[in-house]
Write a protein that holds these residues in place. Sequence first.
Motif, PDB file in Angstrom:
ATOM      1  N   LEU A  86       0.613 -16.202 -15.979  1.00  0.00           N
ATOM      2  CA  LEU A  86       1.891 -15.643 -15.558  1.00  0.00           C
ATOM      3  C   LEU A  86       2.936 -15.684 -16.669  1.00  0.00           C
ATOM      4  CD1 LEU A  86       2.347 -17.073 -11.945  1.00  0.00           C
ATOM      5  CD2 LEU A  86       1.300 -14.922 -12.638  1.00  0.00           C
ATOM      6  N   MET A  87       2.788 -16.595 -17.613  1.00  0.00           N
ATOM      7  CA  MET A  87       3.824 -16.760 -18.631  1.00  0.00           C
ATOM      8  C   MET A  87       3.730 -15.727 -19.752  1.00  0.00           C
ATOM      9  SD  MET A  87       2.523 -20.097 -20.778  1.00  0.00           S
ATOM     10  CE  MET A  87       3.047 -19.499 -22.387  1.00  0.00           C
ATOM     11  N   ILE A  88       2.698 -14.899 -19.745  1.00  0.00           N
ATOM     12  CA  ILE A  88       2.600 -13.821 -20.740  1.00  0.00           C
ATOM     13  C   ILE A  88       2.378 -12.489 -20.029  1.00  0.00           C
ATOM     14  CG2 ILE A  88       1.904 -15.198 -22.726  1.00  0.00           C
ATOM     15  CD1 ILE A  88      -0.980 -14.633 -22.077  1.00  0.00           C
ATOM     16  N   ASN A  89       2.826 -11.422 -20.648  1.00  0.00           N
ATOM     17  CA  ASN A  89       2.839 -10.104 -19.992  1.00  0.00           C
ATOM     18  C   ASN A  89       2.333  -8.984 -20.888  1.00  0.00           C
ATOM     19  OD1 ASN A  89       5.194 -11.826 -18.920  1.00  0.00           O
ATOM     20  ND2 ASN A  89       4.935 -10.324 -17.288  1.00  0.00           N
ATOM     21  N   GLY A  90       1.308  -9.247 -21.693  1.00  0.00           N
ATOM     22  CA  GLY A  90       0.724  -8.186 -22.496  1.00  0.00           C
ATOM     23  C   GLY A  90       1.258  -8.072 -23.904  1.00  0.00           C
ATOM     24  N   HIS A  91       2.214  -8.936 -24.269  1.00  0.00           N
ATOM     25  CA  HIS A  91       2.761  -8.905 -25.626  1.00  0.00           C
ATOM     26  C   HIS A  91       1.676  -9.302 -26.617  1.00  0.00           C
ATOM     27  CE1 HIS A  91       5.470  -9.664 -29.016  1.00  0.00           C
ATOM     28  NE2 HIS A  91       6.445  -9.093 -28.314  1.00  0.00           N
ATOM     29  N   ALA A  92       1.654  -8.645 -27.773  1.00  0.00           N
ATOM     30  CA  ALA A  92       0.549  -8.818 -28.717  1.00  0.00           C
ATOM     31  C   ALA A  92       0.763  -9.927 -29.734  1.00  0.00           C
ATOM     32  CB  ALA A  92       0.281  -7.504 -29.456  1.00  0.00           C
ATOM     33  N   ASP A  93       1.938 -10.540 -29.763  1.00  0.00           N
ATOM     34  CA  ASP A  93       2.225 -11.586 -30.749  1.00  0.00           C
ATOM     35  C   ASP A  93       2.539 -12.879 -30.003  1.00  0.00           C
ATOM     36  OD1 ASP A  93       3.214 -13.288 -32.701  1.00  0.00           O
ATOM     37  OD2 ASP A  93       4.295 -11.711 -33.775  1.00  0.00           O
ATOM     38  N   TYR A  94       1.539 -13.730 -29.835  1.00  0.00           N
ATOM     39  CA  TYR A  94       1.721 -14.963 -29.079  1.00  0.00           C
ATOM     40  C   TYR A  94       2.756 -15.895 -29.716  1.00  0.00           C
ATOM     41  CZ  TYR A  94      -2.392 -14.188 -26.059  1.00  0.00           C
ATOM     42  OH  TYR A  94      -3.279 -13.711 -25.133  1.00  0.00           O
ATOM     43  N   ALA A  95       2.685 -16.057 -31.038  1.00  0.00           N
ATOM     44  CA  ALA A  95       3.598 -16.981 -31.710  1.00  0.00           C
ATOM     45  C   ALA A  95       5.050 -16.569 -31.478  1.00  0.00           C
ATOM     46  CB  ALA A  95       3.289 -17.036 -33.200  1.00  0.00           C
ATOM     47  N   TYR A  96       5.319 -15.283 -31.569  1.00  0.00           N
ATOM     48  CA  TYR A  96       6.673 -14.776 -31.329  1.00  0.00           C
ATOM     49  C   TYR A  96       7.064 -14.976 -29.864  1.00  0.00           C
ATOM     50  CZ  TYR A  96      10.303 -11.300 -30.333  1.00  0.00           C
ATOM     51  OH  TYR A  96      11.434 -10.672 -29.886  1.00  0.00           O
ATOM     52  N   TRP A  97       6.162 -14.651 -28.956  1.00  0.00           N
ATOM     53  CA  TRP A  97       6.438 -14.769 -27.523  1.00  0.00           C
ATOM     54  C   TRP A  97       6.737 -16.213 -27.143  1.00  0.00           C
ATOM     55  CZ3 TRP A  97       6.988 -11.093 -23.757  1.00  0.00           C
ATOM     56  CH2 TRP A  97       6.972 -11.520 -22.432  1.00  0.00           C
TER      57      TRP A  97
END
Length: 442
Positions: A86-97
Amino acid sequence: MRYLHLFFISFLTISSSFSQLKALVGGTLIDGFGSTPIKNSIIIIEGDRIKAIGQVGTLEIPKGSEIISTEGMSVMPGLWDMHVHLMINGHADYAYWDKTYPPLFEEVIMPASAHQLLMAGVTSARDLGGPLKESLSVRDRIAKGEIPGPTLYVSGPFIQKKPYPGTEAFRWGVANEKEAREKVSRLAKAGVDCIKLIDQDQMSQNVVNAIVDEAHKNDLTVVAHGHRPEEIRKGLLAGVDCFEHTGLSSSPEYPVDVMEMIKERTAQMNLGPLYWTPTVEGLYNYEYVRDNQEKLDNPEWHLGLPDTVVSDIKNSFQHPDRLPYFQLTPIRKPTLERKVNQLKDAGVVLLIGTDSGIPMKFHIQSTWNELDVWVNEFGFDPMYTIRAATYWPAKIMGVEKEYGTISEGKYADIIAIKGDVLRYISLLQEVDMVIKHGERVK
């Protein structure tokens, strides 16, 4: 006047009772148990529970019921997705997110993810890996009816040897047996529903044993990564309940000794089933999504997200072909079917789960894709696949008396889809009706 007053109260009580009655009439019922579907079905819902099940002409519909036609539809239990983030939504840069969005997790990001899952027909989900306070808050607010979403089962933070830099809020390191037991006990006391274990091949066997033992003492299942052979070996020796994924490597199949250990475990009936969530659709469909980007442009995944966040997510995958996350996928993809069939043939109980939230994979789109790959690419029986998304998830979570099938006394978590999903499983991409705990939410 007194009798008139009593009559009025009685009338209100009866009216209230009738207003809570619903009748789903006419659809083909796939109840989740795997038996022959019931044509021209009737499902009576009273409040949040299923009261009666039958067929047109044999089951009487109570007077005053709200009639909901399901003619021409497949009616089935609400789906479970056993591996979401739930804490991620398809963004491609985990470190930034991970650096940018934690302040929005509890009030924006995680509620948006949960709402999207519900609109996709997912009425129950297992969230594996997230900050503890936020995970519990979202789960509990959904349970209270304060925000929309599936019934959630959360692990809270990952347990691993050492958290990656900048992820300490949702990844807890354990250096020894004492720390392993302390952190699992802390999670249990906080009220998590399971323990998520990763990178256990980097731990000593004693530490892995301590994690699993402490979890089981607290009546919690342990869900562990199965990416690498040594993760599986150590997990099996410790008594892990469920493995996730089908491996990071391009190896064409699981090693012989690993398969022998899996077969030995599945033969021990006194321990119950060994469960596995393959999460294949994200990898299997990557090349198609890369080359056919209509789903990336579909605004359904914007639900609940501010425009600034939507734009940020979009910008992260402007060049889907360049994403580091997927560079090995063309090599790994051909191995997925073989590995999943190895597990299935060894007697493992497979569960539907998606890793939803990984780059370019949105909560409102992911779950049906997993069923589609199993049926249309791997050739699995549709009924087997539906049970992996209904009956078996409820079983491993210990809630099979309340969820997972459409049967009398259970919560009314029901979805309906126009057409025959046993012939065309991809119809699940557009769920027409969603009922959760007796309330129609779509």
